[in-house]
Design a protein around this motif. Structure first.
Motif, short mmCIF file in Angstrom:
data_model
loop_
_atom_site.label_atom_id
_atom_site.label_comp_id
_atom_site.label_asym_id
_atom_site.label_seq_id
_atom_site.Cartn_x
_atom_site.Cartn_y
_atom_site.Cartn_z
N GLY A 232 55.01 53.12 8.73
CA GLY A 232 54.72 54.41 10.06
C GLY A 232 53.80 54.74 9.42
O GLY A 232 53.80 55.10 8.47
N TRP A 233 52.74 54.88 11.07
CA TRP A 233 51.57 55.77 10.92
C TRP A 233 51.25 56.77 12.28
O TRP A 233 51.56 56.11 13.23
CB TRP A 233 50.17 54.71 10.36
CG TRP A 233 49.97 53.75 11.21
CD1 TRP A 233 49.48 53.61 12.96
CD2 TRP A 233 50.63 52.24 11.20
NE1 TRP A 233 49.06 52.31 12.98
CE2 TRP A 233 49.99 51.93 12.76
CE3 TRP A 233 51.73 51.91 10.26
CZ2 TRP A 233 50.35 50.33 12.61
CZ3 TRP A 233 51.41 50.76 10.57
CH2 TRP A 233 51.67 49.74 11.32
N SER A 234 50.40 57.62 11.59
CA SER A 234 49.75 58.72 12.95
C SER A 234 48.39 59.43 12.53
O SER A 234 48.06 58.89 11.33
CB SER A 234 50.67 59.93 13.51
OG SER A 234 51.06 60.53 11.74
N GLY B 241 52.18 51.78 15.80
CA GLY B 241 52.31 52.73 14.78
C GLY B 241 52.81 52.32 13.84
O GLY B 241 53.34 53.69 12.94
N SER B 242 53.41 51.10 13.72
CA SER B 242 54.73 50.57 12.55
C SER B 242 54.62 49.08 12.24
O SER B 242 54.08 48.33 13.09
CB SER B 242 55.63 51.33 12.65
OG SER B 242 56.69 50.33 13.93
N ARG B 243 54.85 48.63 11.10
CA ARG B 243 55.18 47.57 10.73
C ARG B 243 56.16 47.34 9.50
O ARG B 243 56.46 48.30 8.68
CB ARG B 243 53.85 47.03 10.22
CG ARG B 243 53.82 45.64 10.14
CD ARG B 243 52.60 45.09 8.94
NE ARG B 243 52.89 43.70 9.13
CZ ARG B 243 52.30 42.05 10.21
NH1 ARG B 243 52.13 42.72 11.00
NH2 ARG B 243 53.03 41.19 9.46
N ASP C 228 54.59 53.29 20.87
CA ASP C 228 55.65 53.68 20.58
C ASP C 228 56.23 54.90 20.93
O ASP C 228 57.05 55.36 20.29
CB ASP C 228 55.35 53.22 19.28
CG ASP C 228 56.80 53.39 18.07
OD1 ASP C 228 57.67 52.87 18.52
OD2 ASP C 228 56.70 53.44 16.82
N ARG D 128 60.06 55.53 20.78
CA ARG D 128 60.42 55.54 18.61
C ARG D 128 61.70 56.21 18.66
O ARG D 128 62.71 56.23 18.31
CB ARG D 128 59.42 56.13 18.00
CG ARG D 128 59.80 55.93 16.62
CD ARG D 128 59.17 56.76 15.61
NE ARG D 128 57.58 55.32 15.77
CZ ARG D 128 56.39 55.69 14.18
NH1 ARG D 128 56.79 56.77 13.90
NH2 ARG D 128 55.83 54.89 14.00
N ASN E 170 57.68 47.10 18.17
CA ASN E 170 58.30 48.06 18.21
C ASN E 170 60.16 48.49 18.52
O ASN E 170 61.04 49.20 17.31
CB ASN E 170 57.28 48.75 18.95
CG ASN E 170 56.18 49.13 18.60
OD1 ASN E 170 55.70 49.50 17.59
ND2 ASN E 170 55.16 49.86 19.43
N THR F 172 61.90 47.11 14.91
CA THR F 172 61.51 48.13 14.71
C THR F 172 62.51 48.91 13.83
O THR F 172 62.94 49.67 13.50
CB THR F 172 60.04 48.41 13.88
OG1 THR F 172 59.44 47.21 14.02
CG2 THR F 172 59.85 49.13 12.45
N ASN F 173 62.29 49.73 15.39
CA ASN F 173 63.35 51.25 16.04
C ASN F 173 64.57 51.35 15.49
O ASN F 173 65.18 51.31 14.94
CB ASN F 173 62.79 52.24 17.33
CG ASN F 173 61.11 52.37 16.41
OD1 ASN F 173 60.59 52.75 15.89
ND2 ASN F 173 60.27 52.13 17.98
#
Length: 441
Positions: free
Chosen positions: A50-52, A89-91, A227, A230, A281, A284-285
């Motif tokens: 995840g990233w921001s 925002g994620s992978r 996202d 999330r 997303n 993933t969540n």
């Protein structure tokens, strides 16, 4: 003869050099310069990255993310990277070697041509051993309650009602399909009674759910792509797992009939890219919350598509979606002849096109809703529909995850999908799906 620089010119040149150095130092040390924070959560043979970006205002300048890893995966592929949409925002990185430390790097691509980068390390665990695969990879095993060559489930809200339907037709149902309530986040936690025990007893449960409550309206795809849901989705995943619903026979069919224009998650709201990112997303969540064993389905309505897109345009790929499905009634248009049937199955999406797409992508396919349909574009009590459908489903059932009998009046009720309104079709259905079928129960 070389011209000599005067002392005043030399001082001016040195001032320019000093100013340039100061500007570069200020850029490097500028506390407002965007920074990327990366997290890496290890799993069984995979890592959730995840990233921001900070400050928060910098997110508006992001035109994309370059996301990658070092090392080698279990298939022998070396370092790998891909560009993600700015809303993502994620992978999940899959097929990773257990015990090998990987570095995951995320670079923000900004509108002014600059970049900001962050990284994190993680070491995936060894995957939990599963059953030895058969000669044909089957993501959804044949349950075998009905004795038919494919999973035959029914649209019912409770296991008791599904059992009642099985007694009516003379063959047990392999499982059920149902729809969650969907106005609020709390609605998604309702009406699960008995379903965990039904799964444990070896039945298939297909749950239709949307990636956010319908109260979010037409903005839900744009927000889902960013996202924005999330935490709610992770909390929902944790809740369902705590209720015994993290089960390999449980399928979550997310954002069904997305290619129509009657639901707020329609691909018309925000476009195909936004819906695709929302699906990725969401899945993933839910997995991050604890739904690591359930399967995920993506189902379209039989074309033509009001939103102008099909499954191929919105699927986030087989790393996320296990089953491609289609709702295909004897409607828009009806089929009374073999030629008409071929035309209808060839629509995008349609029974034939979904089956072919699933084979291309290495996933299963499903017939999620189907039945007789009345009204201007429906075939009415048309037994030919069931004859054609049976022939189609039994041509190659190896990748057919399930077929759903939609014995219900429909929405609106004037469509009369139910068998009570279709006596001639009931006889055709029971001759194949019922006790009168030549397939051994």
């Amino acid at each position: 003869m070389t011209a000599r620089m005067t002392s005043a010119e030399l001082v001016a040149l040195l001032d320019d050099v000093a100013a340039t150095v100061r500007r570069h130092v200020e850029v490097v040390d500028d506390p407002q310069r965007p920074t990327v924070t990366v997290t890496a959560t290890p799993g069984d043979g995979q890592v959730l990255v995840g990233w921001s970006i900070a400050p928060e205002s910098a997110a508006e300048q992001v035109t994309g993310w370059l996301v990658g890893r070092d090392g080698t995966d279990t298939s022998g592929a070396g370092p790998w990277s891909a560009t993600e949409l700015p809303e993502v925002g994620s992978r999940i990185f899959r097929k990773l070697r257990a015990g090998q430390e990987y570095t995951f790097t995320v670079r923000a691509l900004l509108a002014d041509g600059a970049t900001a980068e962050g990284s994190a390390k993680a070491t995936p665990r060894a995957p939990t051993p599963g059953p030895t695969p058969g000669p044909v990879p089957a993501l959804v095993p044949l349950v075998g309650k009905s004795g038919l060559p494919f999973n035959s489930i029914v649209f019912r809200r409770t296991p008791a009602d599904a059992d009642t339907f099985g007694r009516w037709r003379g063959r047990r149902a392999d499982g059920l399909m149902w729809f969650t309530r969907r106005q609020t986040w709390a609605d998604f936690r309702q009406d699960w009674a008995g379903k965990a025990a039904y799964l444990d007893a070896g039945h298939l449960v297909v749950t239709r759910i949307c990636h956010a409550p319908t109260a979010e309206g037409a903005a839900m795809n744009t927000k889902g792509a960013a996202d924005a849901y999330r935490q709610q989705q992770r909390d929902l995943g944790a809740y369902l797992a705590s209720q015994g619903l993290n089960h390999p026979l449980h399928v979550l069919s997310v954002d069904w009939e997305f290619n129509g224009d009657w639901y707020p998650w329609s691909a018309r709201n925000g476009g195909a890219a936004a819906l695709k990112a929302s699906l990725r997303n969401c899945i993933t969540n839910l997995r991050a919350g604890g739904l690591t064993r359930v399967l995920f389905g993506l189902c379209g309505n039989k074309g033509p598509s009001q939103s102008g897109v099909g499954i191929a345009e919105v699927t986030p790929g087989r790393e996320y979606v296990d089953v491609y499905g289609v709702d295909a009634y004897d409607h828009w248009q009806a089929a009374f002849t073999a030629e008409q049937w071929r035309t209808e199955t060839a629509r995008d999406p349609g029974l034939a096109t979904v089956r072919a797409l699933a084979a291309r992508d290495g996933v299963m396919w499903s017939h999620d809703e189907g039945g007789n349909s009345h009204g201007p574009s429906g075939g009415g009590d048309n037994p030919a529909y069931w004859e054609f459908l049976w022939q189609f489903l039994t041509e190659d059932p190896t990748r057919l995850a399930w077929h759903t009998t939609y014995d219900d009046r429909g929405a609106p009720g004037s469509l009369r999908h139910d068998f009570a309104a279709n006596p001639k079709s009931t006889a055709a259905y029971l001759s194949h799906w019922g006790a009168g079928s030549t397939v051994s129960p």
